[in-house]
Design a protein around this motif. Structure first.
Motif, mmCIF file in Angstrom:
data_model
loop_
_atom_site.group_PDB
_atom_site.id
_atom_site.type_symbol
_atom_site.label_atom_id
_atom_site.label_comp_id
_atom_site.label_asym_id
_atom_site.label_seq_id
_atom_site.Cartn_x
_atom_site.Cartn_y
_atom_site.Cartn_z
ATOM 1 N N PRO A 1 0.804 -1.232 0.000
ATOM 2 C CA PRO A 1 0.000 0.000 0.000
ATOM 3 C C PRO A 1 0.837 1.284 0.000
ATOM 4 C CG PRO A 1 -0.817 -1.566 1.617
ATOM 5 C CD PRO A 1 0.474 -2.124 1.125
ATOM 6 N N LYS A 2 2.003 1.249 0.636
ATOM 7 C CA LYS A 2 2.795 2.473 0.786
ATOM 8 C C LYS A 2 3.561 2.853 -0.474
ATOM 9 C CE LYS A 2 6.035 4.590 4.057
ATOM 10 N NZ LYS A 2 6.864 4.358 5.267
ATOM 11 N N THR B 1 -0.338 -4.535 -10.458
ATOM 12 C CA THR B 1 -1.031 -4.526 -9.162
ATOM 13 C C THR B 1 -2.519 -4.852 -9.258
ATOM 14 O OG1 THR B 1 -1.584 -2.171 -9.308
ATOM 15 C CG2 THR B 1 0.559 -2.737 -8.354
ATOM 16 N N GLY C 1 -4.638 -2.849 -6.974
ATOM 17 C CA GLY C 1 -4.417 -2.976 -5.535
ATOM 18 C C GLY C 1 -3.084 -2.405 -5.118
ATOM 19 N N PRO C 2 -2.687 -2.604 -3.889
ATOM 20 C CA PRO C 2 -3.499 -3.245 -2.841
ATOM 21 C C PRO C 2 -4.538 -2.285 -2.273
ATOM 22 C CG PRO C 2 -1.367 -2.589 -1.981
ATOM 23 C CD PRO C 2 -1.330 -2.278 -3.443
ATOM 24 N N ILE C 3 -5.660 -2.826 -1.877
ATOM 25 C CA ILE C 3 -6.820 -2.106 -1.326
ATOM 26 C C ILE C 3 -7.123 -0.842 -2.137
ATOM 27 C CG2 ILE C 3 -6.679 -3.019 1.013
ATOM 28 C CD1 ILE C 3 -5.189 -0.501 1.863
ATOM 29 N N LYS D 1 -5.267 1.142 -3.928
ATOM 30 C CA LYS D 1 -4.323 2.256 -3.901
ATOM 31 C C LYS D 1 -3.860 2.666 -5.292
ATOM 32 C CE LYS D 1 -3.956 3.043 0.551
ATOM 33 N NZ LYS D 1 -4.334 4.341 1.124
#
Length: 299
Positions: free
Chosen positions: A152-153, A235, A238-240, A242
């Motif tokens: 995520p970062k 990706t 993702g993730p979530i 982002k």
């Protein structure tokens, strides 16, 4: 008069294939999408007319607006890195540099390679566990543990880096073509007058390159706002969410994929999302044209 009509008929005959393909592949899908924006349609069965319900849903759709925000972050980061780097490489290769033709080919190579192939390669390079980037950083003792480049970062930064790598060569060539059209007499006169390299670049190169830069920036803005292919491979948004950009969200609505349970195709709502996405890209491009008009007057 007969000759003119004959020429018109001949020209129309040559243009006919292009016109037919444009009507079938360009105009018809556009009207198809405009129609189904007002329907609840899953791609099969009967389409149910719902009026403006798809647009009401769009206004309340947090995932869509999150994808719009991600699109601007992705496009902004890509533009801020791609355009200066492309111009810098073009200026360097425009000089008397040995092997410049070879370097041009190397920098342009990512443009001719499939985006899917590039994305798979970079997915492995940035892999958190055995990727080359983490291996090099740890061997140089720059980091003590692997960085989760696809987490995520850092996921957005990773997809921006991949996008920049794939786009630099293309814009570099456009800048290079513009640089080579600048008369060398101007540089020679400025050098005789004592202007150093910095002043020649600022007072000659940039103003003379303005029309080309205007076109390059416009192409880069549109491509950045519409880009999603490499993100889809690396990706999947993702993730979530982002890295879920606008056109990737649209793609998932029109061509749903799922590793678990089947996901319903939403052609009606997807058409509304596509229309809104096109409006956003058009609005940004229009604003750019409005504020960049002065670049036409520089040359």
């Amino acid at each position: 008069m007969i000759y003119k009509w004959r020429r018109l008929g001949e020209n129309s005959l040559f243009l006919a294939p292009s016109i037919i393909l444009t009507l079938i592949l360009g105009i018809y899908p556009l009207f198809w999408m405009l129609r189904y924006m007002f329907y609840d349609y899953a791609g099969y069965g009967e389409a149910l007319f719902v009026g403006l319900d798809n647009f009401r849903r769009l206004l309340r759709d947090g995932l869509f607006w999150e994808s719009v925000r991600n699109t601007f972050v992705f496009a902004g980061g890509k533009l801020l890195l791609t355009l200066p780097l492309s111009l810098l490489l073009a200026v360097i290769l425009n000089g008397k540099l040995r092997g410049s033709n070879l370097l041009r080919g190397i920098y342009f190579m990512p443009t001719v390679i499939s985006t899917a192939v590039i994305s798979v390669v970079f997915y492995n390079i940035f892999n958190s566990y055995n990727g080359m980037v983490n291996t090099v950083l740890m061997k140089l003792h720059l980091v003590s543990q692997p960085i989760d480049w696809l987490g995520p970062k850092h996921a957005m930064l990773t997809v921006i880096i991949v996008a920049v790598w794939g786009a630099v060569g293309n814009y570099m060539l456009l800048f290079l073509a513009g640089l080579q059209s600048i008369p060398q007499d101007l540089y020679e006169s400025a050098a005789i007058d004592g202007a150093n390299a910095g002043r020649r670049f600022w007072n000659i190169t940039l103003p003379m390159l303005a029309p080309v830069a205007q076109m390059v920036i416009m192409l880069a803005i549109i491509a950045s706002l519409k880009g999603y292919e490499s993100i889809m491979v690396i990706t999947e948004g993702g993730p979530i969410g982002k890295t879920e950009v606008m056109y990737l969200y649209l793609y998932k609505l029109l061509f749903p994929v799922s590793t678990g349970s089947p996901v319903a195709q939403q052609l009606g709502y997807g058409s509304a999302v596509g229309f809104a996405s096109a409006l956003i890209v058009g609005a940004v491009t229009g604003l750019y044209f409005f504020f960049s008009r002065k670049m036409n007057k520089v040359y």
